[in-house]
Design a protein around this motif. Structure first.
Motif, PDB file in Angstrom:
ATOM      1  N   CYS A 102       0.877  -1.179   0.000  1.00 37.75           N
ATOM      2  CA  CYS A 102       0.000   0.000   0.000  1.00 37.75           C
ATOM      3  C   CYS A 102       0.907   1.220   0.000  1.00 37.75           C
ATOM      4  O   CYS A 102       0.782   2.108  -0.827  1.00 37.75           O
ATOM      5  CB  CYS A 102      -0.875  -0.001   1.254  1.00 37.75           C
ATOM      6  N   ARG A 128       3.421  -2.524  -7.267  1.00 34.03           N
ATOM      7  CA  ARG A 128       2.798  -1.310  -6.760  1.00 34.03           C
ATOM      8  C   ARG A 128       3.482  -0.891  -5.464  1.00 34.03           C
ATOM      9  O   ARG A 128       3.953  -1.723  -4.685  1.00 34.03           O
ATOM     10  CB  ARG A 128       1.292  -1.467  -6.522  1.00 34.03           C
ATOM     11  N   LYS A 133       0.373   9.195  -0.014  1.00 30.58           N
ATOM     12  CA  LYS A 133      -0.891   8.528   0.295  1.00 30.58           C
ATOM     13  C   LYS A 133      -1.943   9.512   0.778  1.00 30.58           C
ATOM     14  O   LYS A 133      -1.650  10.359   1.631  1.00 30.58           O
ATOM     15  CB  LYS A 133      -0.686   7.477   1.407  1.00 30.58           C
ATOM     16  N   HIS A 279      -8.805  -3.198  -1.199  1.00 37.64           N
ATOM     17  CA  HIS A 279      -9.560  -2.100  -0.596  1.00 37.64           C
ATOM     18  C   HIS A 279     -11.046  -2.401  -0.550  1.00 37.64           C
ATOM     19  O   HIS A 279     -11.791  -1.813   0.224  1.00 37.64           O
ATOM     20  CB  HIS A 279      -9.285  -0.798  -1.345  1.00 37.64           C
ATOM     21  N   GLU A 305      -2.726  -5.622  -2.614  1.00 35.52           N
ATOM     22  CA  GLU A 305      -1.717  -5.204  -1.640  1.00 35.52           C
ATOM     23  C   GLU A 305      -1.053  -6.443  -1.055  1.00 35.52           C
ATOM     24  O   GLU A 305      -1.720  -7.341  -0.516  1.00 35.52           O
ATOM     25  CB  GLU A 305      -2.361  -4.331  -0.561  1.00 35.52           C
ATOM     26  N   ASP A 316      -2.229   0.819   4.826  1.00 33.77           N
ATOM     27  CA  ASP A 316      -3.237  -0.233   4.994  1.00 33.77           C
ATOM     28  C   ASP A 316      -2.628  -1.616   5.222  1.00 33.77           C
ATOM     29  O   ASP A 316      -3.351  -2.563   5.533  1.00 33.77           O
ATOM     30  CB  ASP A 316      -4.094  -0.348   3.715  1.00 33.77           C
ATOM     31  N   GLN A 320      -4.658  -5.387   5.656  1.00 41.85           N
ATOM     32  CA  GLN A 320      -5.218  -5.963   4.422  1.00 41.85           C
ATOM     33  C   GLN A 320      -4.211  -6.551   3.431  1.00 41.85           C
ATOM     34  O   GLN A 320      -4.620  -7.189   2.468  1.00 41.85           O
ATOM     35  CB  GLN A 320      -6.154  -4.976   3.732  1.00 41.85           C
TER      36      GLN A 320
HETATM   37 MN   LIG Z   1      -4.024   0.978   0.470  1.00 41.86          MN
END
Ligand SMILES: [Mn+2]
Length: 351
Positions: A102, A128, A133, A279, A305, A316, A320
């Protein structure tokens, strides 16, 4: 609006078409795709006289009239043959996976490099990593420009192309200048039309991909597609649409999962659909389920993620992010299912 196309016009021909259009107060946007060039006449009112004048030019092969509000993103658009590459994958057709943190922790370069190697080994096609952010609280970690160097170092050592989110024009400019492969427009920025235009404008002709997330405040599917239209209308057709869950409020999930809109998007637009299950459901334990559901709905790819040590991540990631081991399993299942879904879709279309 109308779209005269092929073959590629000479400068003198384009000048003539432009001058005719200008008489009617209509502008022209040129878009050079890999397979063909199109010349889109952009105006609210396009008179029959203008159409007749342009249709009468000897070097105009064809004019397409597009009846939906999104002209360039529509299935009927001449851009419908446009293909986008993500690493070695060509979309639509192939299946692409974007994975990584993230948020890149600027003080923990090794974590990101370790994750980068691991997601590559798991079969991801693009990396990624969040440099900047958008955070709900101004007191939360906002990202750090130093992380861009870490992202580019990870690209260097893995050979994976990279994706990162930009929230304003300055960040977009920095990323384009640094040669970042894919710019992500987040759910909060997807309604910032000025940013969409600016990103489209500065990425025109650069080959930069744009991963456009669906805003949690978008209702009709057309609203999402029109956000993409803002970017394409500036000359960059390398757009990927990303459902990521809508409003929060479903007990247990972070947002309302919306991977189910994938077939609707694919019916209306040619742009590849890359679903973000992270997400959407917001908890690592549910992510593989949402990811596979997205593939069943016909997604062209996933953005997930992933962190080598989720509990030590920032942003995050602690709640997650999945681990590279889980990612490898998801990718294996997803690729197999994607192939089977393609043949099922062909059978359905033939029936
Ligand atoms: Mn995120």
């Amino acid at each position: 609006m109308i779209i005269p196309l092929l073959p590629r016009l000479t400068d003198a021909e384009l000048k003539e078409v432009t001058e005719i259009a200008a008489e009617f107060g209509v502008g022209i946007q040129t878009i050079h795709g890999a397979q063909r060039s199109i010349y889109a006449l952009m105006g609210d009112e396009t008179t029959q006289e203008l159409i007749n004048r342009i249709e009468g030019l000897p070097y105009i092969d064809r004019i397409d009239r597009v009846q939906v509000p999104y002209k360039l993103m529509a299935r009927e658009s001449s851009l419908a043959q446009h293909q986008i590459t993500v690493g070695s994958r060509v979309l639509p057709g192939d299946f692409a996976v974007i994975a990584g943190h993230c948020t890149i922790d600027p003080n923990n370069r090794n974590f990101f490099l370790e994750t980068a190697h691991a997601v590559k080994a798991a079969g991801a096609d693009m990396l990624r990593g969040g440099v900047w952010k958008p955070r709900t609280s101004p007191h939360s970690f906002q990202g750090d420009a130093k992380s861009l160097d870490i992202l580019l170092e990870a690209r260097e050592v893995t050979g994976l192309p990279v994706n990162t989110e930009v929230m304003d024009f300055e960040q977009a400019r920095i990323c384009v200048d640094a040669g970042v492969d894919s710019l992500q427009i987040g759910a909060r920025s997807a309604l910032n039309y000025r940013l969409l235009q600016e990103v489209g404008r500065i990425t025109k002709g650069t080959g930069t991909r744009v991963l456009l997330k669906r805003s949690m405040h978008m209702g009709p599917i057309s609203e999402f597609i029109l956000a993409g239209e803002y970017i394409v209308a500036q000359g960059n057709p390398n757009i990927m649409l990303c459902p990521r869950g809508t409003v929060p409020g479903m007990d247990g999930y972070r947002n309302h999962p919306d991977e189910c809109i994938t077939p609707l998007l694919k019916e209306k637009t040619w742009a590849p659909v890359i679903v973000d299950p992270s997400h959407s459901v917001g908890k690592a334990v549910y992510v593989p389920h949402a990811a596979i559901a997205a593939v069943a709905y016909g997604a062209d790819g996933l953005v997930i993620e992933t962190h080598c040590q989720p509990k030590r991540g920032v942003g995050d990631d602690p709640k997650q992010a999945i681990t590279p081991d889980v990612l490898a399993q998801v990718i294996k299942e997803a690729r197999g299912l994607h192939t089977r879904m393609k043949s099922m879709t062909k059978t359905l279309q033939a029936a």
